[in-house]
Design a protein around this motif. Structure first.
Motif, mmCIF file in Angstrom:
data_model
loop_
_atom_site.group_PDB
_atom_site.id
_atom_site.type_symbol
_atom_site.label_atom_id
_atom_site.label_comp_id
_atom_site.label_asym_id
_atom_site.label_seq_id
_atom_site.Cartn_x
_atom_site.Cartn_y
_atom_site.Cartn_z
ATOM 1 N N GLU C 170 -21.084 -7.082 -11.152
ATOM 2 C CA GLU C 170 -22.228 -7.138 -11.988
ATOM 3 C C GLU C 170 -22.897 -5.673 -12.083
ATOM 4 N N PRO C 171 -22.159 -4.810 -12.605
ATOM 5 C CA PRO C 171 -22.495 -3.357 -12.846
ATOM 6 C C PRO C 171 -23.766 -3.119 -13.869
ATOM 7 N N PHE C 172 -23.807 -4.110 -14.633
ATOM 8 C CA PHE C 172 -24.743 -4.000 -15.874
ATOM 9 C C PHE C 172 -26.260 -4.719 -15.620
ATOM 10 N N THR C 173 -26.200 -5.596 -14.592
ATOM 11 C CA THR C 173 -27.297 -6.324 -14.452
ATOM 12 C C THR C 173 -28.604 -5.581 -14.233
ATOM 13 N N GLY C 174 -29.727 -5.962 -14.730
ATOM 14 C CA GLY C 174 -30.938 -5.317 -14.576
ATOM 15 C C GLY C 174 -31.152 -3.900 -14.998
ATOM 16 N N GLN C 175 -30.187 -3.332 -15.903
ATOM 17 C CA GLN C 175 -30.261 -1.898 -16.218
ATOM 18 C C GLN C 175 -31.026 -1.668 -17.555
ATOM 19 N N ASP C 176 -31.792 -0.643 -17.690
ATOM 20 C CA ASP C 176 -32.489 -0.297 -18.808
ATOM 21 C C ASP C 176 -31.145 0.171 -19.793
ATOM 22 N N PRO C 177 -31.383 0.112 -21.212
ATOM 23 C CA PRO C 177 -30.368 0.496 -22.171
ATOM 24 C C PRO C 177 -29.615 1.695 -21.919
ATOM 25 N N ILE C 178 -30.287 2.741 -21.372
ATOM 26 C CA ILE C 178 -29.919 3.972 -21.210
ATOM 27 C C ILE C 178 -28.728 4.105 -20.222
ATOM 28 N N SER C 179 -29.381 3.559 -19.145
ATOM 29 C CA SER C 179 -28.244 3.644 -17.645
ATOM 30 C C SER C 179 -27.234 2.751 -18.027
ATOM 31 N N MET C 180 -27.605 1.550 -18.743
ATOM 32 C CA MET C 180 -26.313 0.655 -19.091
ATOM 33 C C MET C 180 -25.347 1.462 -19.703
ATOM 34 N N GLY C 181 -25.856 2.242 -20.924
ATOM 35 C CA GLY C 181 -24.830 2.973 -21.649
ATOM 36 C C GLY C 181 -24.094 3.929 -20.838
ATOM 37 N N VAL C 182 -24.816 4.574 -20.002
ATOM 38 C CA VAL C 182 -24.068 5.639 -19.037
ATOM 39 C C VAL C 182 -23.057 4.862 -18.204
ATOM 40 N N LEU C 183 -23.399 3.954 -17.728
ATOM 41 C CA LEU C 183 -22.365 2.986 -16.771
ATOM 42 C C LEU C 183 -21.135 2.866 -17.586
ATOM 43 N N VAL C 184 -21.594 1.932 -18.717
ATOM 44 C CA VAL C 184 -20.505 1.399 -19.733
ATOM 45 C C VAL C 184 -19.510 2.716 -20.006
ATOM 46 N N ARG C 185 -19.856 3.886 -20.353
ATOM 47 C CA ARG C 185 -19.094 4.934 -20.671
ATOM 48 C C ARG C 185 -18.445 5.545 -19.523
ATOM 49 N N LEU C 186 -19.126 5.703 -18.289
ATOM 50 C CA LEU C 186 -18.558 5.975 -16.983
ATOM 51 C C LEU C 186 -17.434 5.192 -16.606
ATOM 52 N N ILE C 187 -17.369 4.004 -16.618
ATOM 53 C CA ILE C 187 -16.315 2.984 -16.043
ATOM 54 C C ILE C 187 -15.095 3.226 -17.135
ATOM 55 N N ARG C 188 -15.094 3.319 -18.365
ATOM 56 C CA ARG C 188 -14.135 3.594 -19.217
ATOM 57 C C ARG C 188 -13.325 4.725 -18.910
ATOM 58 N N LEU C 189 -14.254 5.815 -18.957
ATOM 59 C CA LEU C 189 -14.095 7.302 -18.578
ATOM 60 C C LEU C 189 -13.038 7.394 -17.593
ATOM 61 N N SER C 198 -9.501 -1.369 -13.265
ATOM 62 C CA SER C 198 -10.733 -1.794 -13.064
ATOM 63 C C SER C 198 -10.883 -3.208 -13.448
ATOM 64 N N ILE C 199 -11.743 -3.732 -12.455
ATOM 65 C CA ILE C 199 -12.087 -5.359 -12.606
ATOM 66 C C ILE C 199 -13.614 -5.171 -12.791
ATOM 67 N N ILE C 200 -14.267 -5.726 -14.155
ATOM 68 C CA ILE C 200 -15.521 -5.855 -14.136
ATOM 69 C C ILE C 200 -15.836 -7.398 -13.987
ATOM 70 N N VAL C 201 -16.806 -7.817 -13.053
ATOM 71 C CA VAL C 201 -17.317 -9.089 -12.947
ATOM 72 C C VAL C 201 -18.750 -8.943 -13.622
ATOM 73 N N SER C 202 -18.856 -9.917 -14.585
ATOM 74 C CA SER C 202 -20.331 -9.511 -15.358
ATOM 75 C C SER C 202 -20.714 -10.892 -16.348
ATOM 76 N N HIS C 203 -21.827 -10.946 -16.553
ATOM 77 C CA HIS C 203 -21.993 -11.749 -17.577
ATOM 78 C C HIS C 203 -22.882 -11.113 -18.739
ATOM 79 N N ASP C 204 -22.684 -9.867 -18.749
ATOM 80 C CA ASP C 204 -23.381 -8.994 -19.850
ATOM 81 C C ASP C 204 -22.398 -8.955 -20.990
ATOM 82 N N ILE C 205 -22.376 -9.722 -21.952
ATOM 83 C CA ILE C 205 -21.050 -9.814 -22.744
ATOM 84 C C ILE C 205 -20.808 -8.697 -23.655
#
Lengths: 164, 260, 277
Positions: C170-189, C198-205
């Motif tokens: 659940e890496p995206f849970t409870g994050q503000d949009p900017i941190s979310m964007g940062v994390l999303v980019r980091l994970i892929r990069l 990478s295995i991502i367990v999440s409910h942030d579609i």
């Protein structure tokens, strides 16, 4: 707190603990009176060694010379055999020294009191003290006292004839 | 009525379950001790945490206990004209019983509860889990050093407690109520035996050290990972440690001093 | 094409229950090497449990989990720990060690597992922190970090030993949009740059679908959907549609199981006859 300070404090702590143990051993316990380097063993047989324990003191003229190291029972003479260790420096005890069991103070612990004889030969390792007097058990003393009392007073004290 | 019985049975089974988990943890800690040999720094850090930081309470308590022993002992002995034996009363009470036992109880309250809270919190915030996933065994890295530290610190603290207590008793006896200084020390030295009293006292505190630290670490690692769970675990540490120490004290005393 | 080397994590016939609840009921999963795989589903479907099963913290009641060819549940203590060195895991709250600072947190696995001198460790730590953009924060304590920053530090720590795979809980849970964007980019990069899986367990579609190569949908202990983002969006499954579109009612009902409404009002909560009428 960096690791060097931590180490220093721990060192102080361990040193303090060790010092405490040392103090307890030296000032509080009988360690200082414990120097049992070269003692020689001497035995004595007693009719009654009640109250005497291993490590009970052995003294002469009020000075502690050694300690009791073993108390056994002789199956043949039915007496107590007490082995004591006397410090090496006290090697001029006459061969006919007598040993008696006394009580320190009124209700204190038992100890062996040695009285010198007149022999010019000295006690050596493995010797046996021949003259002994067993410990005085309170009940026996009272019993002796009462019976002595009774035999001295006759006639009118007859009704006290029953034994306790 | 049957309901009550069932609850009792379940609680009973629960007790055995926890005891079993505790023993497994104990075994795992022992099995991992050898990994600490090349890393003494971990143990030293913990000895600081549980030992050095407990010094203040131990010294202050020891001083007061010793002084009270002096006062109370005097009050009782003076009726028998035996106040010269005050040294014996103070020293024997401390070295044989109060030193190891009171130190263990204070240790459980101060260091034990801190250990439980720390480990419980690490469990609740998943730090222990994270360590596992980093291939670092939390039993060896976190719990074993604290266990060894408790084992080392407890006898030292008990010795300090007894020593300070004797000094406190000395001040009360000699300076306050006027017992003769020479009699105080000489009677004490005659009565306190290195083997029977001091060694046994040390052995007691070693046993208490193992038990209290084990309970503290176990309750922390077994806590429910919520704030309420951790707080209950901390309470359990103090209570169970106290009961264990007092119970063991009886057993040990009977074994050690029973024949006299 | 599907030889063993392509699949890093192979789950076969996995069953796991907690109490009377069946968390997983005979499911199969394949995690391809080098991919970002999303595992999604409603809260409580046991997604975190799946990560724990893969990491060997839990044992399955039936079935097998193979990581890089090895059956996790049959590994002994030391083999399991050897395997874990090659897995990184990012916990939901970061799970940083609270009594040491950021630098020491990232250095922790390196110091524990290697004998590298401090100078080399310094270089490694700084590189990892740079990768997540927090090299300047190295002296801060975890309590001084925001949630998003803590997760990034935890990410730096997770890649400290250059693992072969990373699991994100659940890496995206409870994050503000900017941190979310940062994390999303980091994970892929990081996945692509470091050759990770990478295995991502999440409910942030939205976030998950934006970077995932392959997605599994889990619900009720079963796999109810599998495929790429496009495949799922076009899926005929009612369930998948409800989940992906965030519809309030559908196969996952809005109402918790309850008796008939009118009856309930008239008779009172514990079924007693209410004599008011």
């Amino acid at each position: 707190m960096n690791s060097r300070q931590v180490e220093i404090w721990v060192g102080i702590f361990v040193a303090a603990g060790a010092a405490a143990l040392f103090m307890l051993a030296m000032k509080v316990s009988n360690l200082s009176t414990y120097s049992n380097d070269e003692g020689y063993l001497v035995t004595a047989k007693f009719e009654d060694a009640s109250g005497l324990k291993v490590r009970s003191p052995v003294a002469m003229a009020g000075v502690r010379l050694g300690r009791v190291v073993d108390i056994k029972f002789d199956n043949e003479t039915l007496e107590a055999v007490v082995t004591m260790s006397i410090e090496g420096q006290y090697d001029t005890l006459p061969k006919d020294t007598s040993a008696s069991i006394y009580t320190a103070g009124l209700l204190g612990e038992k100890y062996i009191g040695l009285e010198p004889g007149g022999d010019d030969k000295s006690l050596k390792h493995g010797d046996r003290i021949k003259l002994t007097q067993g410990s005085m058990v309170l009940e026996k003393l009272i019993g002796q006292f009462v019976s002595k009392f009774m035999t001295e007073g006759d006639g009118d004290k007859g009704d006290k004839g029953d034994k306790k | 009525m049957g309901d009550w019985f069932q609850i009792l049975g379940q609680k009973g089974l629960g007790v055995f379950e926890r005891l079993g988990r505790g023993c497994i943890l104990f075994y795992n800690i022992l099995a991992g001790l050898h990994t600490l040999i090349p890393r003494p720094g971990l143990v030293i850090q913990q000895v600081y945490s549980v030992g050095v930081l407990s010094l203040v309470i131990i010294v202050v308590s020891g001083l007061f206990v010793g002084m009270v022993l002096g006062l109370q002992g005097y009050n009782t002995l003076v009726d028998f004209g035996a106040e010269e034996s005050l040294g014996i009363v103070v020293a024997l009470s401390l070295v044989r019983e109060l030193g190891p036992v009171v130190t263990a109880l204070l240790f459980a309250g101060r260091a034990g509860s801190a250990l439980t809270a720390e480990i419980g919190l690490m469990k609740a915030t998943e730090q222990l889990s994270a360590m596992e996933m980093m291939a670092i065994d939390p039993v060896r890295r976190v719990m074993a050093p604290r266990f060894v530290a408790g084992f080392i610190a407890m006898p030292l603290l008990a010795a300090i407690f007894s020593a300070v207590g004797v000094i406190g008793g000395y001040f009360v006896a000699v300076d306050l109520v006027g017992v003769d200084e020479g009699a105080f020390w000489s009677q004490m030295q005659d009565a306190v035996d290195l083997h029977d009293d001091i060694y046994n006292g040390v052995i007691k505190s070693l046993v208490f050290g193992v038990v209290v630290t084990w309970i503290a670490i176990f309750e922390g690692s077994d806590a429910i990972p919520t704030s309420e769970g951790v707080s209950r675990a901390t309470t359990r540490t103090v209570v169970h440690s106290a009961l264990a120490v007092l119970g063991l004290d009886f057993v040990l005393t009977a074994l050690m001093f029973g024949e006299i | 094409m599907d030889n063993n080397n392509d699949i890093v994590v192979k789950v076969r016939n996995l069953s796991f229950s907690r109490g009377n609840r069946m968390i997983f009921d005979d499911i199969d999963l394949d995690i391809k090497r080098g991919s970002v795989t999303g595992i999604m589903g409603p809260s409580g479907t046991g997604k975190t449990t799946l990560l724990r099963l893969i990491g060997g913290q839990l044992k399955p009641h039936a079935g097998n989990v193979y990581v890089d060819g090895q059956d996790v549940k049959n590994l002994n203590h030391s083999r399991l720990y050897q395997l874990r060195k090659r897995m990184g895991m990012l916990f939901q709250n970061g799970a940083l060690l609270t009594d040491i600072n950021v630098y020491d947190n990232v250095a922790f696995p390196i110091r524990e597992h290697t004998d590298l001198p401090e100078s080399i460790i310094r270089d490694l730590v700084l590189m990892k922190l740079e990768a997540v953009g927090l090299r300047g924060a190295r002296q801060l304590m975890p309590s001084e970090l925001s949630g998003g920053m803590a997760r990034r530090v935890a990410l730096a720590r997770a890649i400290a030993l250059d693992p072969m795979m990373i699991m994100y809980d659940e890496p995206f849970t409870g994050q503000d949009p900017i941190s979310m964007g940062v994390l999303v980019r980091l994970i892929r990069l990081l996945n692509d740059a470091l050759g990770l899986t990478s295995i991502i367990v999440s409910h942030d579609i939205q976030e998950t679908l934006s970077i995932a190569d392959d997605v599994y949908l889990l619900s009720g202990g079963k796999v109810v959907g599998h495929g790429t983002t496009d495949e799922l969006n076009n899926s005929k499954s009612e369930w998948a549609q409800q989940f992906l579109k965030g519809l309030p009612d559908g196969p996952v009902p809005f109402h918790y199981k309850a008796p008939d409404y009118a009856e309930d009002l008239l008779t009172g909560t514990d079924g007693r006859q209410d004599r008011r009428r």
